[in-house]
Design an enzyme around this catalytic site. Structure first.
Site, PDB file in Angstrom:
ATOM      1  N   GLN A 199     -56.849  23.480  41.110  1.00 31.87           N
ATOM      2  CA  GLN A 199     -56.759  24.488  42.176  1.00 31.87           C
ATOM      3  C   GLN A 199     -55.698  24.073  43.192  1.00 31.87           C
ATOM      4  O   GLN A 199     -55.301  24.872  44.025  1.00 31.87           O
ATOM      5  CB  GLN A 199     -58.107  24.609  42.898  1.00 31.87           C
ATOM      6  CG  GLN A 199     -59.215  25.192  42.050  1.00 31.87           C
ATOM      7  CD  GLN A 199     -60.573  25.121  42.735  1.00 31.87           C
ATOM      8  OE1 GLN A 199     -61.486  24.524  42.206  1.00 31.87           O
ATOM      9  NE2 GLN A 199     -60.717  25.733  43.907  1.00 31.87           N
ATOM     10  N   PHE A 215     -64.172  26.801  40.754  1.00 33.44           N
ATOM     11  CA  PHE A 215     -65.361  26.852  41.621  1.00 33.44           C
ATOM     12  C   PHE A 215     -65.403  25.717  42.633  1.00 33.44           C
ATOM     13  O   PHE A 215     -66.483  25.339  43.096  1.00 33.44           O
ATOM     14  CB  PHE A 215     -66.650  26.885  40.769  1.00 33.44           C
ATOM     15  CG  PHE A 215     -66.668  28.015  39.775  1.00 33.44           C
ATOM     16  CD1 PHE A 215     -66.760  29.326  40.207  1.00 33.44           C
ATOM     17  CD2 PHE A 215     -66.551  27.770  38.411  1.00 33.44           C
ATOM     18  CE1 PHE A 215     -66.753  30.388  39.302  1.00 33.44           C
ATOM     19  CE2 PHE A 215     -66.530  28.828  37.495  1.00 33.44           C
ATOM     20  CZ  PHE A 215     -66.636  30.132  37.954  1.00 33.44           C
ATOM     21  N   GLU A 240     -60.520  21.432  43.174  1.00 29.19           N
ATOM     22  CA  GLU A 240     -59.740  21.413  44.411  1.00 29.19           C
ATOM     23  C   GLU A 240     -59.161  20.014  44.616  1.00 29.19           C
ATOM     24  O   GLU A 240     -58.012  19.849  44.994  1.00 29.19           O
ATOM     25  CB  GLU A 240     -60.623  21.809  45.613  1.00 29.19           C
ATOM     26  CG  GLU A 240     -59.858  21.759  46.930  1.00 29.19           C
ATOM     27  CD  GLU A 240     -60.627  22.320  48.120  1.00 29.19           C
ATOM     28  OE1 GLU A 240     -61.590  23.085  47.923  1.00 29.19           O
ATOM     29  OE2 GLU A 240     -60.243  21.996  49.255  1.00 29.19           O
ATOM     30  N   ARG A 289     -68.401  22.267  57.268  1.00 24.68           N
ATOM     31  CA  ARG A 289     -68.753  23.664  57.009  1.00 24.68           C
ATOM     32  C   ARG A 289     -70.274  23.866  57.013  1.00 24.68           C
ATOM     33  O   ARG A 289     -70.766  24.946  57.337  1.00 24.68           O
ATOM     34  CB  ARG A 289     -68.114  24.188  55.725  1.00 24.68           C
ATOM     35  CG  ARG A 289     -67.957  25.695  55.727  1.00 24.68           C
ATOM     36  CD  ARG A 289     -67.270  26.212  54.485  1.00 24.68           C
ATOM     37  NE  ARG A 289     -65.855  26.513  54.668  1.00 24.68           N
ATOM     38  CZ  ARG A 289     -65.378  27.628  55.210  1.00 24.68           C
ATOM     39  NH1 ARG A 289     -66.199  28.565  55.634  1.00 24.68           N
ATOM     40  NH2 ARG A 289     -64.083  27.825  55.311  1.00 24.68           N
ATOM     41  N   ARG A 316     -68.065  26.296  45.584  1.00 22.97           N
ATOM     42  CA  ARG A 316     -68.240  27.640  46.141  1.00 22.97           C
ATOM     43  C   ARG A 316     -69.215  27.674  47.330  1.00 22.97           C
ATOM     44  O   ARG A 316     -70.419  27.521  47.167  1.00 22.97           O
ATOM     45  CB  ARG A 316     -68.739  28.567  45.038  1.00 22.97           C
ATOM     46  CG  ARG A 316     -68.361  30.028  45.222  1.00 22.97           C
ATOM     47  CD  ARG A 316     -68.687  30.787  43.966  1.00 22.97           C
ATOM     48  NE  ARG A 316     -68.078  32.112  43.952  1.00 22.97           N
ATOM     49  CZ  ARG A 316     -68.082  32.909  42.889  1.00 22.97           C
ATOM     50  NH1 ARG A 316     -68.636  32.518  41.769  1.00 22.97           N
ATOM     51  NH2 ARG A 316     -67.520  34.087  42.935  1.00 22.97           N
ATOM     52  N   PHE A 328     -68.822  25.550  49.864  1.00 19.39           N
ATOM     53  CA  PHE A 328     -68.279  24.361  50.527  1.00 19.39           C
ATOM     54  C   PHE A 328     -69.189  23.820  51.635  1.00 19.39           C
ATOM     55  O   PHE A 328     -68.768  23.603  52.760  1.00 19.39           O
ATOM     56  CB  PHE A 328     -66.896  24.745  51.103  1.00 19.39           C
ATOM     57  CG  PHE A 328     -65.932  23.618  51.263  1.00 19.39           C
ATOM     58  CD1 PHE A 328     -65.287  23.054  50.172  1.00 19.39           C
ATOM     59  CD2 PHE A 328     -65.630  23.110  52.525  1.00 19.39           C
ATOM     60  CE1 PHE A 328     -64.373  22.015  50.335  1.00 19.39           C
ATOM     61  CE2 PHE A 328     -64.716  22.070  52.700  1.00 19.39           C
ATOM     62  CZ  PHE A 328     -64.084  21.527  51.593  1.00 19.39           C
ATOM     63  N   THR A 333     -61.365  25.285  57.233  1.00 18.82           N
ATOM     64  CA  THR A 333     -61.828  24.817  58.539  1.00 18.82           C
ATOM     65  C   THR A 333     -60.807  23.878  59.178  1.00 18.82           C
ATOM     66  O   THR A 333     -60.800  23.707  60.381  1.00 18.82           O
ATOM     67  CB  THR A 333     -63.186  24.113  58.396  1.00 18.82           C
ATOM     68  OG1 THR A 333     -63.060  23.084  57.420  1.00 18.82           O
ATOM     69  CG2 THR A 333     -64.259  25.095  57.966  1.00 18.82           C
ATOM     70  N   ALA A 338     -61.417  28.040  49.774  1.00 17.87           N
ATOM     71  CA  ALA A 338     -61.883  28.601  51.041  1.00 17.87           C
ATOM     72  C   ALA A 338     -61.865  30.145  51.030  1.00 17.87           C
ATOM     73  O   ALA A 338     -61.852  30.767  52.089  1.00 17.87           O
ATOM     74  CB  ALA A 338     -61.063  28.060  52.215  1.00 17.87           C
ATOM     75  N   GLU A 356     -66.255  33.342  47.897  1.00 16.45           N
ATOM     76  CA  GLU A 356     -67.453  32.522  48.056  1.00 16.45           C
ATOM     77  C   GLU A 356     -68.677  33.255  48.613  1.00 16.45           C
ATOM     78  O   GLU A 356     -69.805  32.976  48.197  1.00 16.45           O
ATOM     79  CB  GLU A 356     -67.138  31.329  48.974  1.00 16.45           C
ATOM     80  CG  GLU A 356     -66.163  30.343  48.362  1.00 16.45           C
ATOM     81  CD  GLU A 356     -65.620  29.393  49.412  1.00 16.45           C
ATOM     82  OE1 GLU A 356     -64.778  29.828  50.219  1.00 16.45           O
ATOM     83  OE2 GLU A 356     -66.037  28.230  49.432  1.00 16.45           O
TER      84      GLU A 356
HETATM   85  N1  MTE Z   1     -64.222  33.178  40.527  1.00 17.15           N
HETATM   86  C1  MTE Z   1     -63.916  32.773  39.276  1.00 17.15           C
HETATM   87  N2  MTE Z   1     -63.936  33.660  38.285  1.00 17.15           N
HETATM   88  N3  MTE Z   1     -63.581  31.473  39.007  1.00 17.15           N
HETATM   89  C2  MTE Z   1     -63.569  30.528  39.998  1.00 17.15           C
HETATM   90  O1  MTE Z   1     -63.270  29.366  39.740  1.00 17.15           O
HETATM   91  N4  MTE Z   1     -63.916  30.054  42.399  1.00 17.15           N
HETATM   92  C3  MTE Z   1     -64.601  30.462  43.614  1.00 17.15           C
HETATM   93  C4  MTE Z   1     -64.284  31.923  43.932  1.00 17.15           C
HETATM   94  N5  MTE Z   1     -64.484  32.740  42.786  1.00 17.15           N
HETATM   95  C5  MTE Z   1     -63.901  30.934  41.332  1.00 17.15           C
HETATM   96  C6  MTE Z   1     -64.209  32.296  41.548  1.00 17.15           C
HETATM   97  C7  MTE Z   1     -64.242  29.654  44.770  1.00 17.15           C
HETATM   98  S1  MTE Z   1     -65.028  28.193  45.010  1.00 17.15           S
HETATM   99  C8  MTE Z   1     -63.317  30.069  45.680  1.00 17.15           C
HETATM  100  S2  MTE Z   1     -62.971  29.163  47.039  1.00 17.15           S
HETATM  101  C9  MTE Z   1     -62.575  31.304  45.500  1.00 17.15           C
HETATM  102  O2  MTE Z   1     -62.925  31.999  44.318  1.00 17.15           O
HETATM  103  C10 MTE Z   1     -61.094  30.960  45.479  1.00 17.15           C
HETATM  104  O3  MTE Z   1     -60.297  32.048  45.263  1.00 17.15           O
HETATM  105  P1  MTE Z   1     -59.905  33.077  46.428  1.00 17.15           P
HETATM  106  O4  MTE Z   1     -59.506  32.247  47.596  1.00 17.15           O
HETATM  107  O5  MTE Z   1     -58.825  33.835  45.826  1.00 17.15           O
HETATM  108  O6  MTE Z   1     -61.138  33.876  46.707  1.00 17.15           O
HETATM  109  N1  HPA Z   2     -63.001  25.351  52.348  1.00 16.55           N
HETATM  110  C1  HPA Z   2     -62.652  25.002  51.109  1.00 16.55           C
HETATM  111  N2  HPA Z   2     -61.895  23.994  50.837  1.00 16.55           N
HETATM  112  C2  HPA Z   2     -61.455  23.272  51.852  1.00 16.55           C
HETATM  113  C3  HPA Z   2     -61.792  23.565  53.163  1.00 16.55           C
HETATM  114  C4  HPA Z   2     -62.594  24.671  53.422  1.00 16.55           C
HETATM  115  O1  HPA Z   2     -62.931  25.001  54.565  1.00 16.55           O
HETATM  116  N3  HPA Z   2     -61.218  22.655  53.946  1.00 16.55           N
HETATM  117  C5  HPA Z   2     -60.576  21.828  53.105  1.00 16.55           C
HETATM  118  N4  HPA Z   2     -60.711  22.187  51.846  1.00 16.55           N
HETATM  119 MO1  MOS Z   3     -63.826  26.940  46.828  1.00 17.15          MO
HETATM  120  S1  MOS Z   3     -65.362  25.628  47.042  1.00 17.15           S
HETATM  121  O1  MOS Z   3     -63.263  26.669  48.463  1.00 17.15           O
HETATM  122  O2  MOS Z   3     -62.760  26.053  45.842  1.00 17.15           O
END
Ligand code: MTE
Ligand code: HPA
Ligand code: MOS
Length: 754
Positions: A191, A222, A226, A304, A336, A338, A433, A502, A705
């Site tokens: 990620q 998920f 990261e 968080r 997801r 966090f 954050t 995030a 999330e």
């Molecule tokens: N959806 C799918 N299909 N696969 C993933 O790995 N990760 C989740 C969420 N939805 C994820 C997902 C997490 S932890 C986050 S932070 C967000 O997607 C990240 O993507 P976004 O910032 O575009 O929402």
């Molecule tokens: N969310 C998800 N990932 C992160 C964050 C947060 O607030 N800060 C640092 N990594």
């Molecule tokens: Mo999502 S836990 O911020 O990759």
């Protein structure tokens, strides 16, 4: 618009790490990882492994040319263990061979003599021994100590939530390929491409420009990728550095489950005080986060938890303290939500306990305390919407009174089956954050045939971010989506990216794309204005045509683009976006950390088989605050997936480490995630759309999330069903509520005569 990847996904044509065609001479890596959770390394013997069939190299920490360090927030994690091992699964030796099988066979021949040391797996025990990753943090609003005496009711308790395995379909992996001039290209399932680049650069002692990281897409992250994709990238790069050969490492499922960290388990204490009108006057919580053996992202996750410790409620007096406790589990990491879900579980437990003791429904207390516009969160930011909007809409949309009456009637009429119902309001802050991470860049090119390519730092992991970015470009230019392509994520095209995390990826990268497209669009309008000899204000571009004062001209998109090129006007732009308004003062623990909040309310209904303890979720009915939604398909997918993942965390997914820190639930046969049969029979989603100004991309609020947290309601629905069967039972606030636990709770203090 459908997710642009859906077509290649169903045909099996999407390219994941393991689908990248192998370069001639590719070698394969495997690791020897620590069999025990804590110990002192006495001796590492690689002689037999070196002689094993197909082996081309065996590496230990002594072979690391740069720093043997992968800790991001705190430098406390070695890539390859040198003197001590701190968790079972910690890599000690890297083996590289001609085939993956040979590499794994050779890794088995490594002999490491480790003298065991005491193992801690419990966060409270770690806290007792002062094993803290960072100093504790406290968020305060008002003054709890002075208001307990004004409370009509005060309740105290404990709430524990367990970890969660990410179980991305694609396991962790990387593929490093040597380039000319001592550079290395790393394909990674990450990620955070920049995090992998930085980590490789640090381990090899290379300047960052000699490491290029490329990501096509992930089969899920998920949060698990990261930070924790870094090690595999660095190990492959290390081998490539020494062997000058392409090296690939794609983890087997059991290796991945054993060696990587998960969602943080938390153990927490709470104290809640209410007045006689059931307004919560005071709330105190102490969180013990099980960080595992190294910091990883734990301090940020901990923060968080504090940000979300009051969920959707306004509580005038709050004292919340959080400890990040060092244990001997694999370093736990982003997942997801966090840390937010863990904090929300505790306030919901406190409310449920108050409701139990007062003999009322938790929803009465929940509803009375929903945060309203202008009210303050414990971190100083004020709410800009009413949490009650979604709540009230849910009550109306889903005829809650009737739902409740049906449940009550069912429970009166049935003895061995009971239903439970629970509300779960959510409120989630959108932004990293850490303020500085809220920046992104986008590189947009229009080619001379009018087709467009966009590169950003966004990583597609199934969440549909590439589709949203494509929509942005197509909308701003007013061209068909077919004319836009989104490139792979590459550190040479886009530098210094924040991880895709995030829930802010579409906002940050989408807004940068918007700025880049608008800049080019203005240049194109100028070209049209010069060509047509009309003031630029009269020019607009719609449906791939230049319009003059609203009338379609002869000049179409393709001609306009070519005209710009002929006139030597740039058809490319690299734009930067950073979220305005946000700030946070760590010395005061106050500020305005979030661009905005996402609200929502779910009503969850479950039926429990009281003979067997098994259960089925009848329905999850949601009103979700979406802003002005830009992609219905994608957002529905995110809601459904998030809800099921949240329910899994709260119910059937049970991570078990033994007291020696060994993972017992280390395969899909012992770790159960919800399948189609355990998914709720009905998920009803109603999006509460509004055009109110917000900082989301195209005002379409982040959705990645927040929906996971609706799943928390599953725990409380189950609890209510159990208490409907056995009014004496008071199930502990200890998630997950597995069928075994349900069964025990059903018969707690109960004499059954059937
Ligand atoms: N959806 C799918 N299909 N696969 C993933 O790995 N990760 C989740 C969420 N939805 C994820 C997902 C997490 S932890 C986050 S932070 C967000 O997607 C990240 O993507 P976004 O910032 O575009 O929402
Ligand atoms: N969310 C998800 N990932 C992160 C964050 C947060 O607030 N800060 C640092 N990594
Ligand atoms: Mo999502 S836990 O911020 O990759």
């Amino acid at each position: 618009m459908r997710n642009i990847d859906s077509f290649t996904h169903v045909r099996g044509e999407s390219i994941y790490l393991d689908d990248i065609p192998l370069t001639e001479g590719t070698l394969f890596a495997a690791v020897y990882d620590s069999p025990i959770a804590h110990g002192k390394i006495i001796n590492i013997d690689i002689s037999e492994a070196k002689k094993s069939k197909g082996v081309r190299g065996v590496f230990t920490y002594t072979d690391i040319p740069g720093e043997n360090q992968i800790g991001g927030i705190i430098a406390d994690e070695e890539l390859l263990a040198s003197s001590h091992v701190h968790f079972a699964g910690m890599p000690i030796v890297l083996v590289v061979a001609a085939t993956p099988e040979e590499a794994r066979a050779a890794a088995k021949k490594v002999k490491v003599d480790i003298s065991p040391l005491q193992v801690i797996t419990d966060p409270r025990e770690a806290k007792g021994k002062n094993e803290l990753i960072v100093p504790p943090r406290t968020f305060r609003l008002g003054d709890t100590s002075s208001v307990w005496k004004d409370c009509e009711y005060v309740f105290e308790g404990k709430a524990d939530s367990n970890g969660q395995e990410h179980l991305y379909i694609e396991t962790q992996g990387a593929y490093a390929i040597p380039q000319e001039n001592n550079s290395i290209k790393v394909y990674s399932s990450t990620q955070g491409p920049t995090a992998v680049q930085r980590c490789c650069s640090r381990v090899l002692g290379y300047p960052m420009h000699r490491i290029e990281v490329d990501v096509t897409r992930l089969g899920g992250g998920f949060g698990g990728k990261e930070d924790q994709a870094n090690a595999w990238g660095a190990l492959c790069a290390l081998a490539t550095h020494h062997l000058k050969k392409p090296v690939k490492f794609s983890l087997h499922r059991m290796e991945d489950m054993r060696m990587t960290g998960k969602r943080h388990p938390y153990s927490s204490d709470f104290k809640i005080g209410l007045n006689k009108d059931l307004k919560i006057l005071a709330y105190e919580a102490t969180f013990y986060q099980n960080a595992g053996a190294a910091a990883d992202l734990s301090p940020a996750v901990l923060e968080r938890t504090l940000f979300h410790c009051t969920n959707s409620y306004f509580i005038p007096n709050v004292t919340a303290t959080a400890y990040s406790c060092r244990t001997h589990l694999p370093p736990n990491t982003a997942f997801r939500g966090f840390g937010g879900p863990q904090g929300m579980f505790v306030i919901e437990s406190a409310i449920a306990q108050a409701a139990d003791e007062l003999g009322i429904k938790a929803s009465v207390i929940q509803k009375k305390n929903l945060i309203a516009t202008g009210e303050e969160f414990p971190y100083g930011q004020k709410a800009k919407s009413e949490a009650s909007d979604c709540w009230n809409k849910a009550v109306e949309q889903y005829s809650f009174e009737k739902l409740q009456m049906d449940v009550d009637q069912f429970n009166r009429e049935n003895f061995l089956y009971k239903k439970g119902i629970a509300f779960m309001p959510i409120c989630f802050g959108i932004s990293f954050t850490k303020t500085l991470m809220n920046q992104a860049r986008s590189l947009v090119h229009i080619y001379t045939d009018g087709s467009v390519i966009v590169s950003t730092g966004a990583v597609e992991m199934g969440q549909g971010v590439n589709t949203k970015i494509l929509q942005v470009a197509s909308k701003i230019f007013s061209i068909s989506p077919d004319k836009v392509k989104v490139n792979s994520t590459n550190t040479s095209r886009i530098a210094n990216t924040s991880p895709s995390a995030a829930s802010a990826t579409a906002d940050l990268n989408g807004k940068a794309t918007m700025i880049a497209c608008e800049t080019i669009l203005n240049r194109l309008k100028q070209v049209a204005s010069d060509e047509l000899k009309i003031a630029i204000d009269a020019i607009s571009i719609q449906d791939e045509h230049v319009y003059v004062k609203g009338a379609r001209s002869e000049l179409d998109w393709k001609k306009l683009v070519m005209l710009a090129y002929v006139n030597r006007i740039s058809l490319s732009e690299h734009a930067h976006y950073s979220t305005p308004e946000i700030n946070f003062d760590l010395t005061k623990e106050k500020g305005h950390p979030f661009a905005y909040h996402v609200f929502g309310t779910a009503i969850i209904t479950v039926t429990v088989d009281c003979l067997r303890g098994i259960y089925e979720f009848d329905s999850v009915k949601v009103v979700h605050d979406s802003g002005s939604m830009m992609n219905d398909f994608v957002d529905r997918g995110q809601c459904e997936g998030g809800i099921i993942q949240g329910i899994g965390w709260m119910t059937m997914e049970e991570i078990i480490y033994d007291t020696e820190g060994k993972l017992k639930s280390n395969a899909l046969s012992t770790y159960k995630v919800p399948d189609v049969y355990s998914a709720p029979k009905i998920i009803d989603l109603h999006f509460l759309q509004n055009d109110k100004d917000n900082l989301a991309v195209m005002r379409s609020k982040a959705v990645g999330e927040p929906p996971l947290m609706y799943g928390i309601g599953a725990f409380f629905a189950l609890r209510n069903a159990i208490m409907a069967f056995n009014s004496k039972s008071r199930p502990k606030f200890s998630a997950p509520m597995t069928p075994e636990k349900v069964l025990m709770n059903l018969y707690e203090k109960k004499k059954v005569v059937v």
